[in-house]
Enzyme design. Structure first.
Site, mmCIF file in Angstrom:
data_model
loop_
_atom_site.group_PDB
_atom_site.id
_atom_site.type_symbol
_atom_site.label_atom_id
_atom_site.label_comp_id
_atom_site.label_asym_id
_atom_site.label_seq_id
_atom_site.Cartn_x
_atom_site.Cartn_y
_atom_site.Cartn_z
ATOM 1 N N HIS A 157 -49.911 -38.912 -21.807
ATOM 2 C CA HIS A 157 -50.886 -39.117 -22.881
ATOM 3 C C HIS A 157 -51.500 -37.790 -23.327
ATOM 4 C CE1 HIS A 157 -54.128 -40.874 -25.232
ATOM 5 N NE2 HIS A 157 -53.583 -42.059 -25.047
ATOM 6 N N GLY A 185 -79.113 -24.728 -20.996
ATOM 7 C CA GLY A 185 -79.670 -24.171 -22.213
ATOM 8 C C GLY A 185 -79.375 -22.702 -22.402
ATOM 9 N N SER A 191 -76.932 -19.246 -23.113
ATOM 10 C CA SER A 191 -76.035 -18.961 -24.222
ATOM 11 C C SER A 191 -74.661 -19.561 -23.946
ATOM 12 C CB SER A 191 -75.912 -17.450 -24.425
ATOM 13 O OG SER A 191 -75.405 -16.834 -23.258
ATOM 14 N N GLY A 216 -61.789 -28.611 -19.551
ATOM 15 C CA GLY A 216 -61.415 -28.775 -20.949
ATOM 16 C C GLY A 216 -62.604 -29.006 -21.852
#
Length: 310
Positions: free
Chosen positions: A81, A164, A166, A177
């Protein structure tokens, strides 16, 4: 009015029942009901169908994303898949007391929290800006292409961050992924098993019946050969089962398979079925395996609302 939101997360793990049980526990602890789970070793994929109040569904989805990031490493993942993420697809579906815009807001809230885990997020369907980005456009080339920044999805809508901070990952996390987060209506996910037919012939049938090939409106179709199970299947999503009758789609597949000298062995519905399958005649015509009224989404939602109302 009791608001009911559905999510149907797809995970790139189809061989470890313990993982699916872990996902189930995550959603139950968040206050949701898990209606159905399915997993397949050839697809190397599992699908979990969940309903609940919007906040509970969002909380469960974020915790499930964290579990997938911890437990699934796509660098060693092999399945038939298409996939770009450990938690590959996360759709939000408004069922009762909610509008599509409510599902979009849930998708974007959950997406922001998932990006904070370090997983890049790509919005699709009604949650994308502008609405209508397809899963295929993000997943073309798979995890490997996305990780190298050459996937067709481009830079993630929400690059992966931690706490939070960068952006850490602009396209894909190195092992987890990316997550495709969407808002959509109820659809029918189903596979039709065929035999006596080459894989190439099954691929041609899939190409002809899908909307992109001039076939049925709202139909997405691929063919897969499941080597370990010795099965060939035409795997489909029907985006509007009320507008396109799945019985007509099945009849067309059966006719084409027969014309080419093969035969259809039956249908597998993934997760819960829409109201289009409420007719026993439709279930018989499509030869759906392991079917009962408990697999009807509307029936299960009504039962959940009765309990929730006390």
């Amino acid at each position: 009015m009791t608001p009911v939101l559905q999510t149907v997360p797809n995970f790139s793990e189809g061989r470890d029942p313990g993982f699916v049980e872990g996902v189930r526990d995550v959603f139950v602890r968040a206050g949701c009901e898990v209606l159905h789970t399915t997993m397949d070793p050839d697809h190397h994929r599992s699908v979990v169908t969940v309903i609940g109040a919007p906040g509970a569904v969002e909380d469960g989805a974020v915790t499930a994303a964290r579990l997938a990031l911890e437990r699934i490493d796509l660098r060693g993942h092999q399945g038939v898949h298409p996939r770009v993420g450990a938690l590959d697809v996360l759709p939000f579906v408004p069922l009762h007391g909610l509008e599509m815009e409510d599902a979009v807001r849930s998708a974007r809230r959950a997406g922001a929290r998932i990006a904070a885990l370090g997983l890049p997020v790509y919005f699709y369907a009604r949650a994308s800006k502008p609405p209508g980005r397809t899963l295929a456009s993000v997943r073309r080339g798979g995890f490997e292409a996305l990780r190298e920044g050459r996937g067709h999805g481009g830079r993630a809508d929400l690059p992966g961050r931690e706490g939070g901070a960068s952006a850490l990952h602009r396209f894909a996390h190195p092992s987890g992924g990316a997550v495709c987060v969407g808002a959509r209506a109820v659809l029918l996910a189903w596979n039709v098993d065929v035999e006596g037919l080459s894989y190439e012939a099954a691929k041609r049938i899939a190409a002809e019946i899908r909307e992109a090939g001039g076939g049925f409106r709202g139909l997405r179709a691929l063919a897969f050969h499941l080597r370990a199970q010795g099965r060939t299947q035409i795997s489909m999503n029907l985006e509007d089962p009320a507008a396109t009758d799945p019985v007509d789609v099945f009849a067309t597949i059966e006719r084409e398979v027969s014309r080419l000298g093969g035969r259809v062995n039956g249908t597998e519905v993934i997760g819960l079925g829409p109201d289009a399958l409420a007719s026993p005649a439709a279930v018989r015509a499509m030869r759906i395996r392991d079917w009962s009224d408990e697999r009807l989404l509307g029936r299960r939602v009504d039962a959940w609302m009765t309990v929730a109302a006390g």
